[in-house]
Write a protein that holds these residues in place. Structure first.
Motif, PDB file in Angstrom:
ATOM      1  N   SER A  52       8.647  -6.608  -5.705  1.00  0.00           N
ATOM      2  CA  SER A  52       9.150  -6.382  -7.062  1.00  0.00           C
ATOM      3  C   SER A  52      10.595  -6.856  -7.176  1.00  0.00           C
ATOM      4  CB  SER A  52       9.031  -4.908  -7.447  1.00  0.00           C
ATOM      5  OG  SER A  52       9.805  -4.104  -6.597  1.00  0.00           O
ATOM      6  N   GLU A  53      11.371  -6.676  -6.110  1.00  0.00           N
ATOM      7  CA  GLU A  53      12.749  -7.183  -6.105  1.00  0.00           C
ATOM      8  C   GLU A  53      12.754  -8.706  -6.061  1.00  0.00           C
ATOM      9  OE1 GLU A  53      15.578  -5.412  -6.528  1.00  0.00           O
ATOM     10  OE2 GLU A  53      14.244  -3.703  -6.832  1.00  0.00           O
ATOM     11  N   ASP A 111      10.557  -6.418  -0.500  1.00  0.00           N
ATOM     12  CA  ASP A 111       9.970  -5.710  -1.645  1.00  0.00           C
ATOM     13  C   ASP A 111       9.674  -6.763  -2.708  1.00  0.00           C
ATOM     14  OD1 ASP A 111       9.248  -4.110  -3.732  1.00  0.00           O
ATOM     15  OD2 ASP A 111      11.127  -2.973  -3.797  1.00  0.00           O
ATOM     16  N   LYS A 150       7.707   6.308  -1.785  1.00  0.00           N
ATOM     17  CA  LYS A 150       9.026   6.131  -2.410  1.00  0.00           C
ATOM     18  C   LYS A 150       8.982   6.576  -3.870  1.00  0.00           C
ATOM     19  CE  LYS A 150      10.936   2.506   0.512  1.00  0.00           C
ATOM     20  NZ  LYS A 150      11.390   1.119   0.606  1.00  0.00           N
ATOM     21  N   MET A 188      12.690  -5.714   7.563  1.00  0.00           N
ATOM     22  CA  MET A 188      12.888  -6.282   6.231  1.00  0.00           C
ATOM     23  C   MET A 188      13.993  -7.346   6.274  1.00  0.00           C
ATOM     24  SD  MET A 188      10.638  -4.714   4.529  1.00  0.00           S
ATOM     25  CE  MET A 188      10.817  -4.408   2.804  1.00  0.00           C
ATOM     26  N   LYS A 239       5.392   2.396  -0.323  1.00  0.00           N
ATOM     27  CA  LYS A 239       5.753   2.240  -1.733  1.00  0.00           C
ATOM     28  C   LYS A 239       5.334   3.469  -2.542  1.00  0.00           C
ATOM     29  CE  LYS A 239       5.252  -1.072  -5.506  1.00  0.00           C
ATOM     30  NZ  LYS A 239       4.624  -2.326  -5.937  1.00  0.00           N
ATOM     31  N   GLN A 259       7.577   3.380   8.379  1.00  0.00           N
ATOM     32  CA  GLN A 259       8.373   2.151   8.461  1.00  0.00           C
ATOM     33  C   GLN A 259       8.496   1.634   9.888  1.00  0.00           C
ATOM     34  OE1 GLN A 259      11.929   3.182   6.222  1.00  0.00           O
ATOM     35  NE2 GLN A 259      11.152   2.067   4.451  1.00  0.00           N
ATOM     36  N   SER A 308       2.571  -0.874   3.940  1.00  0.00           N
ATOM     37  CA  SER A 308       3.569  -1.155   2.906  1.00  0.00           C
ATOM     38  C   SER A 308       3.213  -0.444   1.604  1.00  0.00           C
ATOM     39  CB  SER A 308       3.668  -2.652   2.633  1.00  0.00           C
ATOM     40  OG  SER A 308       4.167  -3.322   3.747  1.00  0.00           O
TER      41      SER A 308
END
Length: 147
Positions: free
Chosen positions: A136-137, A134, A61, A93, A58, A87, A54
């Motif tokens: 942060s989301e 995610d 991205k 997800m 990140k 992924q 992960s």
């Protein structure tokens, strides 16, 4: 078969198929896993494996975003190909409704009512949503719900 073993089998397959791009990405992931095993003198389990992969996704991205801003579409495409390959080793997800339901459950369990309770909520959600969302989301959604 553990995720690490699956990655090793995929490396052998990429070698047989002369797939240089996949082989490079898989070797990079295995090197990151091996580094953790050597540094911490542990055998990486599936939970830790997902965390490492992960983190790699990140990072890539962010690289894609920066390469696109800099007009380096060739490098952005290479990084995106690595993301797509990595992924495959992550759990699926969760969608937004499932994430929001988990957040509301955590808020109810903790009894959170103000933004200062966010740490308690994140503590619960990191365990349940790790690798599936995610974070942060998730953090942004918690802030919205507690505001």
């Amino acid at each position: 078969m553990s995720l690490k073993q699956k990655l090793q089998e995929d490396m052998k397959s990429a070698m047989r198929n002369h797939d240089a791009a996949s082989l490079s990405t898989i070797r990079m992931a295995l090197a990151a896993i091996k580094q953790i095993e050597v540094d911490e003198r542990i055998e990486v389990d599936d939970t830790r494996f997902v965390a490492v992969i992960s983190k790699m996704v990140k990072q890539r991205k962010e690289s894609v975003r920066m390469f696109n801003e800099g007009g380096r579409n060739d490098l952005a495409e290479k990084e995106q190909a690595e993301i797509n390959l990595l992924q495959n080793y992550l759990p699926e997800m969760l969608d937004d409704t499932a994430i929001e339901a988990a957040i509301k459950d955590a808020i109810a369990n903790v009894g959170a009512s103000q933004p200062s309770d966010m740490g308690k909520v994140m503590g619960i959600l990191k365990k349940t949503l790790a690798g599936k969302a995610d974070m942060s989301e998730v953090s942004k959604k918690i802030k919205q719900l507690l505001a």
